[in-house]
Design a protein around this motif. Structure first.
Motif, PDB file in Angstrom:
ATOM      1  N   UNK A   1      21.996  26.288  32.269  1.00 52.23           N
ATOM      2  CA  UNK A   1      21.134  26.013  31.116  1.00 52.23           C
ATOM      3  C   UNK A   1      19.677  26.036  31.560  1.00 52.23           C
ATOM      4  N   UNK A   2      18.766  26.523  30.725  1.00 53.81           N
ATOM      5  CA  UNK A   2      17.342  26.510  31.085  1.00 53.81           C
ATOM      6  C   UNK A   2      16.800  25.096  31.251  1.00 53.81           C
ATOM      7  N   UNK A   3      15.797  24.973  32.083  1.00 53.97           N
ATOM      8  CA  UNK A   3      15.155  23.696  32.375  1.00 53.97           C
ATOM      9  C   UNK A   3      13.650  23.838  32.220  1.00 53.97           C
ATOM     10  N   UNK A   4      12.940  22.680  32.148  1.00 56.32           N
ATOM     11  CA  UNK A   4      11.474  22.704  32.052  1.00 56.32           C
ATOM     12  C   UNK A   4      10.826  21.732  33.039  1.00 56.32           C
ATOM     13  N   UNK A   5      11.619  21.149  33.934  1.00 55.01           N
ATOM     14  CA  UNK A   5      11.076  20.192  34.904  1.00 55.01           C
ATOM     15  C   UNK A   5      11.943  20.182  36.159  1.00 55.01           C
ATOM     16  N   UNK A   6      11.306  19.797  37.267  1.00 52.32           N
ATOM     17  CA  UNK A   6      12.033  19.711  38.528  1.00 52.32           C
ATOM     18  C   UNK A   6      11.546  18.485  39.302  1.00 52.32           C
ATOM     19  N   UNK A   7      12.501  17.786  39.921  1.00 51.48           N
ATOM     20  CA  UNK A   7      12.180  16.645  40.786  1.00 51.48           C
ATOM     21  C   UNK A   7      12.887  16.875  42.105  1.00 51.48           C
ATOM     22  N   UNK A   8      12.137  16.790  43.195  1.00 47.30           N
ATOM     23  CA  UNK A   8      12.674  16.999  44.522  1.00 47.30           C
ATOM     24  C   UNK A   8      12.389  15.751  45.342  1.00 47.30           C
ATOM     25  N   UNK A   9      13.404  15.224  45.998  1.00 39.48           N
ATOM     26  CA  UNK A   9      13.240  14.106  46.914  1.00 39.48           C
ATOM     27  C   UNK A   9      13.522  14.630  48.312  1.00 39.48           C
ATOM     28  N   UNK A  10      12.605  14.327  49.245  1.00 35.51           N
ATOM     29  CA  UNK A  10      12.731  14.849  50.598  1.00 35.51           C
ATOM     30  C   UNK A  10      12.536  13.719  51.607  1.00 35.51           C
ATOM     31  N   UNK A  11      13.318  13.759  52.668  1.00 37.79           N
ATOM     32  CA  UNK A  11      13.273  12.769  53.742  1.00 37.79           C
ATOM     33  C   UNK A  11      12.399  13.356  54.844  1.00 37.79           C
ATOM     34  N   UNK A  12      11.184  12.792  55.045  1.00 33.81           N
ATOM     35  CA  UNK A  12      10.150  13.432  55.853  1.00 33.81           C
ATOM     36  C   UNK A  12       9.576  12.496  56.909  1.00 33.81           C
ATOM     37  N   UNK A  13       9.302  13.081  58.089  1.00 26.87           N
ATOM     38  CA  UNK A  13       8.505  12.433  59.129  1.00 26.87           C
ATOM     39  C   UNK A  13       7.151  13.127  59.097  1.00 26.87           C
ATOM     40  N   UNK A  14       6.075  12.383  58.770  1.00 26.44           N
ATOM     41  CA  UNK A  14       4.747  12.964  58.677  1.00 26.44           C
ATOM     42  C   UNK A  14       3.696  11.925  59.051  1.00 26.44           C
ATOM     43  N   UNK A  15       2.816  12.294  59.963  1.00 29.78           N
ATOM     44  CA  UNK A  15       1.763  11.402  60.457  1.00 29.78           C
ATOM     45  C   UNK A  15       0.441  11.736  59.766  1.00 29.78           C
TER      46      UNK A  15
END
Length: 116
Positions: A17-31
């Protein structure tokens, strides 16, 4: 200035089905010297343009991604993009950057939810 490299591109994903939004959750190591950004490229089946010709759109993250202060200290970050033209095909690009070549960010995993 920070160097930017595309480190990860996903394959195209086709939705039922078509969509109009996206949510991404990412597990990140960043300094404080590094950063991670996620981009999405979308298209709608039946459009006359090729998916690969469409522009990448930056997903926004309300949280600064510089929390990691010790090795292996990963945090979940949420990236979102709403009010996108309807799409049923997408792919993702992860761009990692660093102002110090000896320090690099790491992405352990990601999860995506698309919504209408």
């Amino acid at each position: 200035s920070q160097s930017r490299y595309s480190r990860y591109l996903t394959k195209k994903i086709v939705l039922k089905e078509p969509s109009t939004a996206i949510k991404l959750t990412s597990y990140i190591y960043s300094t404080p010297e590094t950063d991670v950004d996620w981009y999405v490229r979308t298209s709608l089946s039946g459009d006359s343009s090729r998916h690969e010709d469409n522009q990448w759109k930056l997903l926004s993250c309300a949280t600064e991604r510089n929390k990691s202060s010790k090795p292996n200290q990963f945090f979940d970050y949420e990236f979102v993009l709403t009010d996108i033209q309807p799409f049923d095909t997408y792919d993702l690009k992860c761009v990692m950057s660093s102002s110090n070549p000896a320090k690099t960010p790491y992405v352990k995993n990601y999860r995506v939810v698309v919504a209408t």
